[in-house]
Write an enzyme that holds these catalytic residues in place. Structure first.
Site, PDB file in Angstrom:
ATOM      1  N   HIS A 183      12.802   6.858 -11.397  1.00  0.00           N
ATOM      2  CA  HIS A 183      11.646   5.965 -11.338  1.00  0.00           C
ATOM      3  C   HIS A 183      10.394   6.818 -11.452  1.00  0.00           C
ATOM      4  O   HIS A 183      10.339   7.932 -10.930  1.00  0.00           O
ATOM      5  CB  HIS A 183      11.627   5.197 -10.015  1.00  0.00           C
ATOM      6  CG  HIS A 183      10.261   4.708  -9.622  1.00  0.00           C
ATOM      7  ND1 HIS A 183       9.492   5.360  -8.671  1.00  0.00           N
ATOM      8  CD2 HIS A 183       9.521   3.664 -10.055  1.00  0.00           C
ATOM      9  CE1 HIS A 183       8.340   4.728  -8.531  1.00  0.00           C
ATOM     10  NE2 HIS A 183       8.327   3.701  -9.363  1.00  0.00           N
ATOM     11  N   ASN A 200       5.854   6.160 -11.942  1.00  0.00           N
ATOM     12  CA  ASN A 200       4.738   5.321 -12.351  1.00  0.00           C
ATOM     13  C   ASN A 200       3.435   6.081 -12.198  1.00  0.00           C
ATOM     14  O   ASN A 200       3.325   7.007 -11.394  1.00  0.00           O
ATOM     15  CB  ASN A 200       4.705   3.982 -11.597  1.00  0.00           C
ATOM     16  CG  ASN A 200       4.209   4.123 -10.179  1.00  0.00           C
ATOM     17  OD1 ASN A 200       3.013   4.173  -9.933  1.00  0.00           O
ATOM     18  ND2 ASN A 200       5.131   4.201  -9.231  1.00  0.00           N
ATOM     19  N   HIS A 236      18.329   2.925 -15.303  1.00  0.00           N
ATOM     20  CA  HIS A 236      19.662   2.854 -14.696  1.00  0.00           C
ATOM     21  C   HIS A 236      20.693   3.271 -15.741  1.00  0.00           C
ATOM     22  O   HIS A 236      21.021   2.502 -16.643  1.00  0.00           O
ATOM     23  CB  HIS A 236      19.961   1.436 -14.211  1.00  0.00           C
ATOM     24  CG  HIS A 236      19.137   1.007 -13.045  1.00  0.00           C
ATOM     25  ND1 HIS A 236      19.366   1.457 -11.763  1.00  0.00           N
ATOM     26  CD2 HIS A 236      18.067   0.159 -12.972  1.00  0.00           C
ATOM     27  CE1 HIS A 236      18.484   0.910 -10.933  1.00  0.00           C
ATOM     28  NE2 HIS A 236      17.687   0.131 -11.646  1.00  0.00           N
ATOM     29  N   HIS A 283      12.722  19.335  -8.641  1.00  0.00           N
ATOM     30  CA  HIS A 283      11.584  19.564  -7.751  1.00  0.00           C
ATOM     31  C   HIS A 283      10.729  20.741  -8.212  1.00  0.00           C
ATOM     32  O   HIS A 283       9.506  20.723  -8.020  1.00  0.00           O
ATOM     33  CB  HIS A 283      12.081  19.776  -6.319  1.00  0.00           C
ATOM     34  CG  HIS A 283      12.298  18.497  -5.581  1.00  0.00           C
ATOM     35  ND1 HIS A 283      11.313  17.874  -4.839  1.00  0.00           N
ATOM     36  CD2 HIS A 283      13.395  17.687  -5.502  1.00  0.00           C
ATOM     37  CE1 HIS A 283      11.785  16.756  -4.324  1.00  0.00           C
ATOM     38  NE2 HIS A 283      13.051  16.619  -4.705  1.00  0.00           N
ATOM     39  N   ARG A 317      -0.803   4.929 -12.177  1.00  0.00           N
ATOM     40  CA  ARG A 317      -1.623   3.721 -12.105  1.00  0.00           C
ATOM     41  C   ARG A 317      -3.068   4.061 -11.733  1.00  0.00           C
ATOM     42  O   ARG A 317      -3.347   5.086 -11.103  1.00  0.00           O
ATOM     43  CB  ARG A 317      -1.031   2.741 -11.094  1.00  0.00           C
ATOM     44  CG  ARG A 317      -0.875   3.312  -9.699  1.00  0.00           C
ATOM     45  CD  ARG A 317      -0.082   2.390  -8.779  1.00  0.00           C
ATOM     46  NE  ARG A 317       0.023   2.936  -7.432  1.00  0.00           N
ATOM     47  CZ  ARG A 317       0.943   3.808  -7.048  1.00  0.00           C
ATOM     48  NH1 ARG A 317       1.851   4.228  -7.911  1.00  0.00           N
ATOM     49  NH2 ARG A 317       0.967   4.277  -5.816  1.00  0.00           N
ATOM     50  N   SER A 355       4.895   1.783 -15.497  1.00  0.00           N
ATOM     51  CA  SER A 355       5.967   1.882 -14.513  1.00  0.00           C
ATOM     52  C   SER A 355       7.303   1.986 -15.236  1.00  0.00           C
ATOM     53  O   SER A 355       7.545   1.262 -16.207  1.00  0.00           O
ATOM     54  CB  SER A 355       5.961   0.653 -13.596  1.00  0.00           C
ATOM     55  OG  SER A 355       6.967   0.742 -12.618  1.00  0.00           O
ATOM     56  N   HIS A 373      16.265   0.539   7.559  1.00  0.00           N
ATOM     57  CA  HIS A 373      17.433  -0.154   8.106  1.00  0.00           C
ATOM     58  C   HIS A 373      18.741   0.572   7.782  1.00  0.00           C
ATOM     59  O   HIS A 373      19.782   0.251   8.344  1.00  0.00           O
ATOM     60  CB  HIS A 373      17.480  -1.614   7.629  1.00  0.00           C
ATOM     61  CG  HIS A 373      17.553  -1.785   6.138  1.00  0.00           C
ATOM     62  ND1 HIS A 373      16.443  -1.802   5.339  1.00  0.00           N
ATOM     63  CD2 HIS A 373      18.615  -1.948   5.303  1.00  0.00           C
ATOM     64  CE1 HIS A 373      16.798  -1.981   4.078  1.00  0.00           C
ATOM     65  NE2 HIS A 373      18.119  -2.074   4.026  1.00  0.00           N
TER      66      HIS A 373
END
Length: 302
Positions: A102, A104, A92, A137, A106, A88, A167
């Site tokens: 980011h 990852n 920043h 992309h 797995r 992972s 939210h």
């Protein structure tokens, strides 16, 4: 296959750290090896205060044991015994013109013999540059298209839906690809799935470091740095409230420092903040939405 997969992931961590150190030019990764009480362990590698990277981590883990009943139920596992391994990554950067990233990869193996892969790559720019979004992309699409024509549109939509902050009614960034529970099926073997995951992993460093080099020397103002801190706040909100990987790690007694490595070193929250209309900040915010066709952006959006 788990020994082969675990070995490849560990080697990938080594190679990726070398690539990121070369890109930064100054900082080096520090390694912290850890053991999990329930079985297995890992190696957390952190880079800090570099020429480009303010804070970043490339974590490897290979853990096994028995899942808590709640975690096993969430993963639809009839048998709570498990093995999981992966890498992972969260970076920043210091400069607000260099995007957060980011990724990852797995592998998960359940006690009843079921096995699957998951992973993905996504980009969280503070300031959105359309040509760079298109480049990012396109690289992911090219990798996906080597395996299945359906992969990129399916996994791109999955990323749009997954990296969404309900939210806030906005995406965390400009997405990428996200996939989970890739099991063998029909004419696709577990080895085929593994080859795809390897290709995704190897797409990350050359793609991200090129984007870093596009932006690393751009000057920035205190106002641009403040916008970066506000967007980092959104990043932290998603990781703490919505991210399934964070929840899984904490619920399975994972190493807290490694799990929360994804959080930025500094972030800001301003009450009822909204960028002024027509500003670069407002234009970037307008890109944090689902459904943008980045590959065909100039055709679809002029």
């Amino acid at each position: 296959m788990k020994e082969e997969i675990q070995k490849w992931f560990k080697n990938f961590q080594e190679r990726l750290c070398q690539s990121l150190e070369e890109c930064d030019g100054i900082a080096k990764f520090q390694e912290d090896v850890w053991d999990r009480p329930g079985g297995g362990g890992g190696a957390a590698r952190v880079i800090q205060n570099g020429a480009v990277f303010e804070k970043g981590g490339v974590n490897f883990s290979a853990v096994e044991g028995v899942l808590h009943e709640r975690a096993a139920k969430a993963l639809l596992m009839p048998d709570p015994h498990f093995f999981a391994t992966g890498v992972s990554v969260v970076i920043h950067p210091e400069n607000p013109h260099v995007p957060i990233t980011h990724m990852n990869v797995r592998y998960f193996e359940a006690g009843n013999g079921e096995a699957w892969f998951g992973g993905g790559i996504d980009l969280t720019p503070i300031y959105v540059y359309e040509d760079q979004g298109k480049f990012f992309h396109q690289q992911l699409k090219d990798t996906c298209d080597r395996f299945q024509a359906s992969y990129y549109p399916e996994f791109k939509q999955w990323a749009d839906d997954y990296f969404y902050i309900p939210h806030r009614e906005e995406t965390r960034g400009i997405g990428g690809i996200f996939f989970d529970r890739l099991t063998p099926k029909e004419n696709i073997s577990l080895e085929d799935r593994f080859a795809f995951v390897q290709a995704v992993a190897d797409t990350f460093a050359p793609t991200y470091t090129q984007i870093v080099n596009f932006n690393r020397d751009k000057p920035y103002s205190p106002q641009e740095k403040e916008w970066q801190l506000i967007r980092r706040g959104r990043y932290a909100e998603f990781n703490l409230v919505n991210d399934r990987g964070t929840k899984f790690g904490l619920e399975t007694n994972g190493r807290t420092e490694s799990i929360l490595m994804s959080l930025p070193p500094l972030a800001s929250w301003h009450y009822s903040h909204a960028p002024a209309v027509g500003t670069p900040e407002a234009k970037s915010l307008a890109c944090f939405t689902k459904g943008i066709d980045w590959v065909n952006l100039h055709t679809a959006h002029g």
